[in-house]
Design an enzyme around this catalytic site. Structure first.
Site, PDB file in Angstrom:
ATOM      1  N   SER A  41       5.902  -4.756   9.108  1.00  0.00           N
ATOM      2  CA  SER A  41       6.928  -5.819   9.149  1.00  0.00           C
ATOM      3  C   SER A  41       7.293  -6.162  10.587  1.00  0.00           C
ATOM      4  O   SER A  41       7.420  -7.340  10.951  1.00  0.00           O
ATOM      5  CB  SER A  41       8.200  -5.348   8.425  1.00  0.00           C
ATOM      6  N   ARG A  99       6.491  -9.780  12.890  1.00  0.00           N
ATOM      7  CA  ARG A  99       7.603 -10.517  13.503  1.00  0.00           C
ATOM      8  C   ARG A  99       7.481 -10.535  15.022  1.00  0.00           C
ATOM      9  O   ARG A  99       7.860 -11.512  15.670  1.00  0.00           O
ATOM     10  CB  ARG A  99       8.931  -9.904  13.065  1.00  0.00           C
ATOM     11  N   GLY A 116       1.391 -11.296   2.121  1.00  0.00           N
ATOM     12  CA  GLY A 116       2.527 -12.087   1.646  1.00  0.00           C
ATOM     13  C   GLY A 116       3.518 -12.337   2.766  1.00  0.00           C
ATOM     14  O   GLY A 116       4.080 -13.432   2.882  1.00  0.00           O
ATOM     15  N   ARG A 165       0.091 -14.988  -5.789  1.00  0.00           N
ATOM     16  CA  ARG A 165       1.497 -14.570  -5.618  1.00  0.00           C
ATOM     17  C   ARG A 165       2.460 -15.762  -5.610  1.00  0.00           C
ATOM     18  O   ARG A 165       2.120 -16.851  -5.170  1.00  0.00           O
ATOM     19  CB  ARG A 165       1.613 -13.709  -4.358  1.00  0.00           C
ATOM     20  N   SER A 222      14.882 -10.273  -1.125  1.00  0.00           N
ATOM     21  CA  SER A 222      13.582 -10.364  -0.442  1.00  0.00           C
ATOM     22  C   SER A 222      13.766 -10.691   1.034  1.00  0.00           C
ATOM     23  O   SER A 222      14.287 -11.749   1.392  1.00  0.00           O
ATOM     24  CB  SER A 222      12.722 -11.450  -1.102  1.00  0.00           C
ATOM     25  N   GLN A 236      11.372 -11.380   2.905  1.00  0.00           N
ATOM     26  CA  GLN A 236      10.446 -12.471   3.216  1.00  0.00           C
ATOM     27  C   GLN A 236      11.123 -13.819   2.994  1.00  0.00           C
ATOM     28  O   GLN A 236      10.966 -14.739   3.794  1.00  0.00           O
ATOM     29  CB  GLN A 236       9.170 -12.342   2.384  1.00  0.00           C
ATOM     30  N   ASP A 270       8.103  -0.868  -1.457  1.00  0.00           N
ATOM     31  CA  ASP A 270       6.658  -0.665  -1.261  1.00  0.00           C
ATOM     32  C   ASP A 270       6.216   0.773  -1.554  1.00  0.00           C
ATOM     33  O   ASP A 270       5.020   1.077  -1.504  1.00  0.00           O
ATOM     34  CB  ASP A 270       6.259  -1.029   0.179  1.00  0.00           C
ATOM     35  N   ARG A 286       1.747  -3.817  -9.622  1.00  0.00           N
ATOM     36  CA  ARG A 286       1.722  -2.387  -9.272  1.00  0.00           C
ATOM     37  C   ARG A 286       2.189  -1.481 -10.411  1.00  0.00           C
ATOM     38  O   ARG A 286       1.866  -0.287 -10.424  1.00  0.00           O
ATOM     39  CB  ARG A 286       2.528  -2.136  -7.993  1.00  0.00           C
ATOM     40  N   ARG A 311      -1.932  -0.039  -1.370  1.00  0.00           N
ATOM     41  CA  ARG A 311      -0.985   1.049  -1.687  1.00  0.00           C
ATOM     42  C   ARG A 311      -1.387   1.798  -2.970  1.00  0.00           C
ATOM     43  O   ARG A 311      -1.099   2.983  -3.117  1.00  0.00           O
ATOM     44  CB  ARG A 311       0.448   0.515  -1.785  1.00  0.00           C
TER      45      ARG A 311
HETATM   46  O1  LIG Z   1       9.679  -8.809   5.089  1.00  0.00           O
HETATM   47  C1  LIG Z   1       8.768  -7.960   5.067  1.00  0.00           C
HETATM   48  O2  LIG Z   1       8.152  -7.614   6.097  1.00  0.00           O
HETATM   49  C2  LIG Z   1       8.417  -7.344   3.755  1.00  0.00           C
HETATM   50  C3  LIG Z   1       9.274  -7.475   2.707  1.00  0.00           C
HETATM   51  C4  LIG Z   1       8.998  -6.941   1.361  1.00  0.00           C
HETATM   52  O3  LIG Z   1       8.607  -8.008   0.516  1.00  0.00           O
HETATM   53  P1  LIG Z   1       9.697  -8.928  -0.287  1.00  0.00           P
HETATM   54  O4  LIG Z   1      10.466  -9.689   0.711  1.00  0.00           O
HETATM   55  O5  LIG Z   1       8.835  -9.816  -1.142  1.00  0.00           O
HETATM   56  O6  LIG Z   1      10.516  -7.970  -1.087  1.00  0.00           O
HETATM   57  C5  LIG Z   1       7.879  -5.912   1.359  1.00  0.00           C
HETATM   58  O7  LIG Z   1       7.426  -5.681   0.047  1.00  0.00           O
HETATM   59  C6  LIG Z   1       6.736  -6.320   2.236  1.00  0.00           C
HETATM   60  O8  LIG Z   1       5.761  -5.294   2.287  1.00  0.00           O
HETATM   61  C7  LIG Z   1       7.163  -6.575   3.657  1.00  0.00           C
HETATM   62  C1  LIG Z   2       3.963  -6.047  -0.465  1.00  0.00           C
HETATM   63  C2  LIG Z   2       3.352  -5.722   0.665  1.00  0.00           C
HETATM   64  O1  LIG Z   2       3.023  -6.618   1.685  1.00  0.00           O
HETATM   65  P1  LIG Z   2       2.979  -8.204   1.683  1.00  0.00           P
HETATM   66  O2  LIG Z   2       4.057  -8.735   0.779  1.00  0.00           O
HETATM   67  O3  LIG Z   2       3.173  -8.588   3.125  1.00  0.00           O
HETATM   68  O4  LIG Z   2       1.594  -8.602   1.202  1.00  0.00           O
HETATM   69  C3  LIG Z   2       3.013  -4.299   0.971  1.00  0.00           C
HETATM   70  O5  LIG Z   2       2.555  -4.052   2.095  1.00  0.00           O
HETATM   71  O6  LIG Z   2       3.180  -3.398   0.120  1.00  0.00           O
END
Ligand SMILES: O=C(O)C1=C[C@@H](OP(=O)(O)O)[C@@H](O)[C@H](O)C1
Ligand SMILES: C=C(OP(=O)(O)O)C(=O)O
EC number: 2.5.1.19
Length: 435
Positions: free
Chosen positions: A24, A28, A96, A124, A169, A171, A317, A348, A389
């Site tokens: 993460s 960034r 993602g 997704r 989230s 993200q 995660d 998952r 994972r």
């Molecule tokens: O902001 C991030 O770096 C992340 C947020 C999480 O996802 P969500 O925001 O979909 O929960 C996590 O599952 C992902 O591995 C990394």
């Molecule tokens: C959900 C994950 O990552 P991302 O959403 O960035 O694909 C992860 O690393 O478990």
């Protein structure tokens, strides 16, 4: 496509280990450094496929990024308005985080572009970001079911938004804050449960005035970023595999060094401790990206628990590896409130349930969780469904199995944890690659 043969009867796990940089924070760091005025140095950068995809994408938009050695990037920032139109679709690979954060950032640019991903990412859900971005004025098309590719057209002007997100989230929050940097007025994001706040903290480190508290973040558009150096901590989500391995295997004692212990990331520690694990946080210290520490883990016998729903977002995660721990615990472990697991790199819940069942573990899926009755896994064959994972979680569980476990399709482990198998062999696990 490679597989692993792992276990049975690995360990004990002993010695010290460091894990790769936080995924993460690495994403960034590239994004903010690219938009900053001046040159930034990133140390501890994750050399994983996901974060390298992000760096490549900025390269294609005119940002010069040097890699003088592994884990280091020198980013020549182009300023908030300095990105150039790419000459074709931008490939986010399996990530993602890359796609969702970039959607916010690119929605505000004066050029059109497209974000594409691999087969998993192309399934997704993206409406969680495209809907609120559209109400800021962004123009983003998805496929009719809301999945990628994302086709982004330039918007005349984005407006700030006050958005209460229905999903917890980071993200979603981060996509809106990055778009908000370009918006008129203020952008506020409210979350149903606080999530990791690296975007807020790192924006502040790059000189942006951001107000934030758990579950709430706000910034004003029109601010510039100034370059800064970033030291990326070890990724707790990667450390999680060694934590569970050392817990499960009798005679183990392991020190994991320099791991990020952000409270929004370490829910797994609370869950494992409730199960009886022996994990000590050693020498916690503050860094600009948050607290880091060493973790000392000793073998302990685990018992099944009801995982507190409040802790779910803080270990989102880590569920696959928690399921592996639960499979070896005494009694039943119940998880609920974790439907988000169904829209990660794989479903998952389904992926773990089918692999656990293949190894003779009693497991029952629910729409938002699972019930696992601990026992002794037998050898067998499991599928990772191309999810890093899932592959790593079964590699850990295999160490406790009566015989070898074959784990299919492990190539995507390099998205988040390049060198996992060698690192784990170094502390005593039995894992080999087979083709
Ligand atoms: O902001 C991030 O770096 C992340 C947020 C999480 O996802 P969500 O925001 O979909 O929960 C996590 O599952 C992902 O591995 C990394
Ligand atoms: C959900 C994950 O990552 P991302 O959403 O960035 O694909 C992860 O690393 O478990």
């Amino acid at each position: 496509m490679a597989d692993w043969r792992a276990g049975g009867a690995g360990g004990p796990v002993r010695g010290r280990i460091t894990v790769p940089g936080d995924k993460s924070v690495s994403h960034r760091a590239i994004m903010l450094a690219a938009l900053a005025d001046g040159v930034s140095r990133i140390e501890g950068f994750l050399e994983g496929e996901d974060t390298r995809a992000t760096a490549r994408i900025f390269g294609r938009m005119g940002v010069r990024i040097e890699a003088p050695e592994a884990g280091v990037r020198i980013v020549h920032g182009v300023g908030i308005d300095g990105l150039r139109a790419p000459d074709g679709p931008l490939d986010c690979g399996n990530s993602g985080t890359a796609m969702r954060l970039l959607a916010g950032l690119l929605a505000a640019q004066p050029f059109a572009c497209a974000l594409v991903g691999d087969e998993s990412l192309s399934r997704r859900p993206m409406r969680r970001i495209t809907d609120p971005l559209a109400s800021m004025g962004a123009r983003i098309d998805t496929r009719p079911d809301g999945t990628p590719p994302l086709r982004i057209s330039p918007a005349a002007r984005l407006a700030g938004i006050d958005y209460a997100s229905p999903v917890a989230s980071a993200q979603v929050k981060s996509a809106l804050l990055l778009a908000g940097l370009y918006g008129d007025g203020e952008t506020t994001v409210r979350e149903p449960h606080p999530t990791r706040d690296y975007t807020e903290r790192m924006l502040r480190a790059f000189g942006v005035d951001v107000a934030y508290a758990p579950g709430h973040a706000r910034l004003r558009g029109g601010q510039r970023l100034c370059a800064g150096d970033v030291r990326v901590p070890g990724d707790f989500s990667s450390a999680a595999f060694a934590i569970v391995a050392a817990t499960l295997l009798p005679g183990s004692e392991l020190l994991i060094e320099n791991v990020g212990i952000d409270p929004r990331r370490i829910g797994l520690l609370s869950a494992l401790r409730l199960m009886g694990a022996d994990i000590e946080i050693v020498d916690p210290r503050e860094e600009a990206t948050g607290a880091i520490a060493d973790l000392r883990v000793r073998h302990a016998r685990l018992r099944g628990i009801e995982v507190p729903v409040a802790v779910v977002p803080d270990m989102i995660d880590e569920f696959p590896v928690l399921f592996a721990a639960a499979a070896c615990a005494e009694g039943t472990t119940r998880v609920r409130g974790a439907a988000e697991l169904r829209v990660k790199e794989s479903d998952r819940i389904a992926a773990m349930a089918s692999g656990l069942a293949a190894l003779g573990i009693e497991v029952r899926e629910t729409p938002d969780g699972v019930e696992i009755v601990g026992g002794r896994p037998r050898g067998g064959h499991v599928r990772s469904l191309g999810d890093h994972r899932i592959a790593m979680s079964f590699a850990v569980l295999a160490q406790c199995a009566a015989e070898d476990v074959r784990i299919e399709d492990i190539d995507n482990v390099a998205t988040s944890y390049p060198g996992f198998d060698a690192g784990m062999r170094g502390i005593g696990l039995a894992i080999e690659t087979v083709r």
